[in-house]
Design an enzyme around this catalytic site. Structure first.
Site, PDB file in Angstrom:
ATOM      1  CG  ASP A  29      -1.793  -1.220   1.300  1.00 29.75           C
ATOM      2  OD1 ASP A  29      -2.213  -1.712   0.239  1.00 29.75           O
ATOM      3  OD2 ASP A  29      -1.999  -1.734   2.412  1.00 29.75           O
TER       4      ASP A  29
ATOM      5  N   GLY B 120       1.672   2.955  -2.570  1.00 31.69           N
ATOM      6  CA  GLY B 120       1.325   3.841  -3.682  1.00 31.69           C
ATOM      7  C   GLY B 120       2.073   3.449  -4.954  1.00 31.69           C
ATOM      8  CE  LYS B 121       3.323  -2.412  -4.466  1.00 34.39           C
ATOM      9  NZ  LYS B 121       2.880  -2.120  -3.103  1.00 34.39           N
TER      10      LYS B 121
ATOM     11  N   GLY C 273      -4.167  -4.399  -4.482  1.00 39.13           N
ATOM     12  CA  GLY C 273      -5.207  -3.461  -4.908  1.00 39.13           C
ATOM     13  C   GLY C 273      -4.540  -2.143  -5.205  1.00 39.13           C
ATOM     14  CG  HIS C 274      -1.577  -1.585  -7.687  1.00 36.84           C
ATOM     15  ND1 HIS C 274      -0.726  -2.131  -8.616  1.00 36.84           N
ATOM     16  CD2 HIS C 274      -1.073  -1.910  -6.484  1.00 36.84           C
ATOM     17  CE1 HIS C 274       0.257  -2.753  -7.992  1.00 36.84           C
ATOM     18  NE2 HIS C 274       0.065  -2.641  -6.701  1.00 36.84           N
TER      19      HIS C 274
ATOM     20  CD  GLN D 114       1.045  -8.704  -2.450  1.00 36.43           C
ATOM     21  OE1 GLN D 114       1.846  -9.389  -3.039  1.00 36.43           O
ATOM     22  NE2 GLN D 114      -0.166  -8.488  -2.912  1.00 36.43           N
TER      23      GLN D 114
ATOM     24  NE  ARG E  96      -7.729  -6.835   5.709  1.00 41.71           N
ATOM     25  CZ  ARG E  96      -6.758  -7.734   5.761  1.00 41.71           C
ATOM     26  NH1 ARG E  96      -6.632  -8.513   6.810  1.00 41.71           N
ATOM     27  NH2 ARG E  96      -5.897  -7.851   4.767  1.00 41.71           N
TER      28      ARG E  96
HETATM   29  P1  IMP Z   1      -2.303 -12.798   1.616  1.00 44.13           P
HETATM   30  O1  IMP Z   1      -1.331 -12.220   0.630  1.00 44.13           O
HETATM   31  O2  IMP Z   1      -3.740 -12.547   1.241  1.00 44.13           O
HETATM   32  O3  IMP Z   1      -2.017 -14.228   1.938  1.00 44.13           O
HETATM   33  O4  IMP Z   1      -2.115 -11.998   3.004  1.00 44.13           O
HETATM   34  C1  IMP Z   1      -0.916 -12.105   3.779  1.00 44.13           C
HETATM   35  C2  IMP Z   1      -0.581 -10.775   4.442  1.00 44.13           C
HETATM   36  O5  IMP Z   1      -0.224  -9.829   3.432  1.00 44.13           O
HETATM   37  C3  IMP Z   1      -1.751 -10.131   5.194  1.00 44.13           C
HETATM   38  O6  IMP Z   1      -1.219  -9.414   6.295  1.00 44.13           O
HETATM   39  C4  IMP Z   1      -2.333  -9.156   4.196  1.00 44.13           C
HETATM   40  O7  IMP Z   1      -3.013  -8.093   4.829  1.00 44.13           O
HETATM   41  C5  IMP Z   1      -1.068  -8.684   3.523  1.00 44.13           C
HETATM   42  N1  IMP Z   1      -1.302  -8.219   2.148  1.00 44.13           N
HETATM   43  C6  IMP Z   1      -1.514  -8.966   1.045  1.00 44.13           C
HETATM   44  N2  IMP Z   1      -1.663  -8.200  -0.031  1.00 44.13           N
HETATM   45  C7  IMP Z   1      -1.515  -6.929   0.385  1.00 44.13           C
HETATM   46  C8  IMP Z   1      -1.527  -5.674  -0.293  1.00 44.13           C
HETATM   47  O8  IMP Z   1      -1.666  -5.573  -1.515  1.00 44.13           O
HETATM   48  N3  IMP Z   1      -1.333  -4.582   0.491  1.00 44.13           N
HETATM   49  C9  IMP Z   1      -1.117  -4.656   1.831  1.00 44.13           C
HETATM   50  N4  IMP Z   1      -1.089  -5.815   2.504  1.00 44.13           N
HETATM   51  C10 IMP Z   1      -1.291  -6.932   1.776  1.00 44.13           C
END
Ligand code: IMP
Length: 429
Positions: A17, A19-20, A44-45, A227, A306
């Site tokens: 998150d 801001g990529k 989610g971009h 991520q 969230r």
């Molecule tokens: P998963 O990738 O859904 O398995 O989640 C594993 C961890 O990575 C959790 O803490 C999620 O909230 C976090 N996470 C996964 N994708 C993102 C993202 O795009 N932005 C921020 N946190 C993420």
């Protein structure tokens, strides 16, 4: 193959998150190809074109620039239904897509049973990860377990059927053990997903050879991570991580090019820190400030909605990110969110539970949850920055803050974002 073009990786340096999406959107202007190298619909971009927000989960944000080719590499776990929902939504909003999207034949398919399993495991877990529930962990487990289904498998109905039937049986057994039970809608969802197979195959490509040939011909390529560094499976705050390598080296393995093809690595950092999901956030704000910055920065997950936990800028983490990603530059985002703060802090080191002070990001996640950050406090700037377009026009205290971020992180600041719009960016130097 001699390379005439250029290859830049954009990587998150915190907990995602950062801001990529906005940075890739801006850099894509000068690129010919934009490729995603890992993750799936957990990302989610949010990108703003004018006042229009677009939330992209799997398709690279370069798609919002006419004519750019967008690829999903082999390192991605592709949620086929979600992918076409996004594809059709973009088409419905007038984005021309014909011939512009390619999907690696080697990419793994993320199927409906992965999502069911992700949610059931998380629900039953004593130590929760706080996953996005998008099936990411189970899909990468299948990949590493050599029982996954790849895009290329859609070509062979018999092979596909055998692999999917075995996977479904295994997942249903596991769901039973977890007390979740397969929902009646699973068969329907599977039919829907696999029914899109022919459509997906029409977009199939070999991303490595395609990118390498484009680089040899002089094209400019952007490789987009999802991520962030602290969520990397190897280097992040394990086990509170995602299930892929998010760091820059994965841009090579996740697209099929050699690491020597990469010219630059741009690390994206927010001007403060946020985290969503479980796991430690050493520089977390106290409650009132947390709420204030969350509101100022609209810090709510683009995928799950969230609320994100917020905290001060953590240079222990970004220094680690500079090292592990081999950063050549930094893009600092959301500087404007801090405009009204009287003072700003940067964590320069951690006091460990045993009293020692370290400037290194610890491997021990349990200890990380108990460290006390050592802060440097700087004066705020109390002036709006969202209209600023040149570094020299930023308030002096904002420039001092950026300079400290650069010094402590060990990579030069190349871009500063001061708002959600494409135009709200400062190119440094
Ligand atoms: P998963 O990738 O859904 O398995 O989640 C594993 C961890 O990575 C959790 O803490 C999620 O909230 C976090 N996470 C996964 N994708 C993102 C993202 O795009 N932005 C921020 N946190 C993420």
């Amino acid at each position: 193959m001699r390379q005439k073009g250029s290859c830049v990786v954009v990587v998150g340096c915190q907990w995602g998150d950062e801001g990529k999406g906005k940075v890739v959107d801006v850099l894509a202007e000068d690129a010919d190809i934009v490729a995603r190298y890992q993750g799936g619909a957990n990302a989610g971009h949010t990108v703003h074109v004018g006042d229009d927000p677009f939330i992209l989960h799997q398709i690279p944000s370069g798609i919002l620039h006419d004519g750019k080719r967008c690829l999903l590499g082999n390192g991605v776990v592709l949620d086929i239904q979600q992918f076409f929902e996004e594809y059709d939504a973009l088409a419905a909003r007038g984005v021309a897509l014909e011939g512009r999207i390619g999907v690696s034949r080697r990419a793994q398919l993320l199927l409906p049973y992965h999502k069911l399993l992700d949610q059931a495991v998380e629900c039953a877990a004593v130590e929760k990860i706080g996953t996005t529930g998008r099936g990411i962990g189970p899909a990468y487990e299948d990949k590493a377990g050599r029982r996954g289904v790849r895009v290329i498998d859609l070509n062979d109905a018999e092979r596909l059927h055998t692999r999917v039937a075995a996977a479904k049986e295994r997942v249903c057994r596991r769901l039973d053990e977890l007390g979740a039970g397969a929902t009646r809608t699973l068969d329907e969802a599977m039919d829907q997903a696999l029914g899109l197979g022919t459509r997906l195959l029409a977009l199939a490509t070999d991303t490595g050879p395609e990118i390498s040939a484009a680089l040899a011909a002089g094209s400019r390529v952007l490789l987009e991570g999802a991520q962030g560094t602290a969520l990397d499976l190897d280097h992040g705050t394990y086990p509170f991580v995602t299930s892929s390598n998010t760091t820059a080296a994965a841009a090579a393995t996740g697209t099929g090019i050699g690491p020597t093809a990469i010219d630059e690595v741009v690390g994206v950092v927010k001007a403060y820190t946020t985290r969503v999901g479980e796991g430690p956030l050493p520089t977390a704000f106290e409650e009132g400030m947390d709420q204030r910055v969350r509101e100022l920065g609209s810090e709510f997950g683009a995928t799950t909605g969230r609320p994100r936990r917020c905290g001060w800028f953590d240079s222990v983490l970004t220094r680690f990110a500079a090292q592990v990603n081999g950063l050549t530059g930094l893009a600092v985002t959301k500087l404007d969110v801090l405009d009204t703060l009287d003072e700003v802090r940067i964590a320069t080191a951690y006091r460990m539970p045993d009293g020692t002070v370290t400037e290194r990001f610890p491997a021990d996640t349990l200890s990380l949850g108990r460290v006390e950050p050592v802060y440097e406090t700087l004066p705020g700037w109390g002036t709006p920055t969202s209209q600023v377009r040149r570094l020299e026009d930023l308030p002096r205290n904002a420039r001092v803050y950026l300079h400290r971020i650069e010094e402590l992180s060990g990579a030069p600041v190349q871009w500063v974002s001061v708002g959600t719009r494409r135009s709200q960016i400062i190119l440094v130097g």
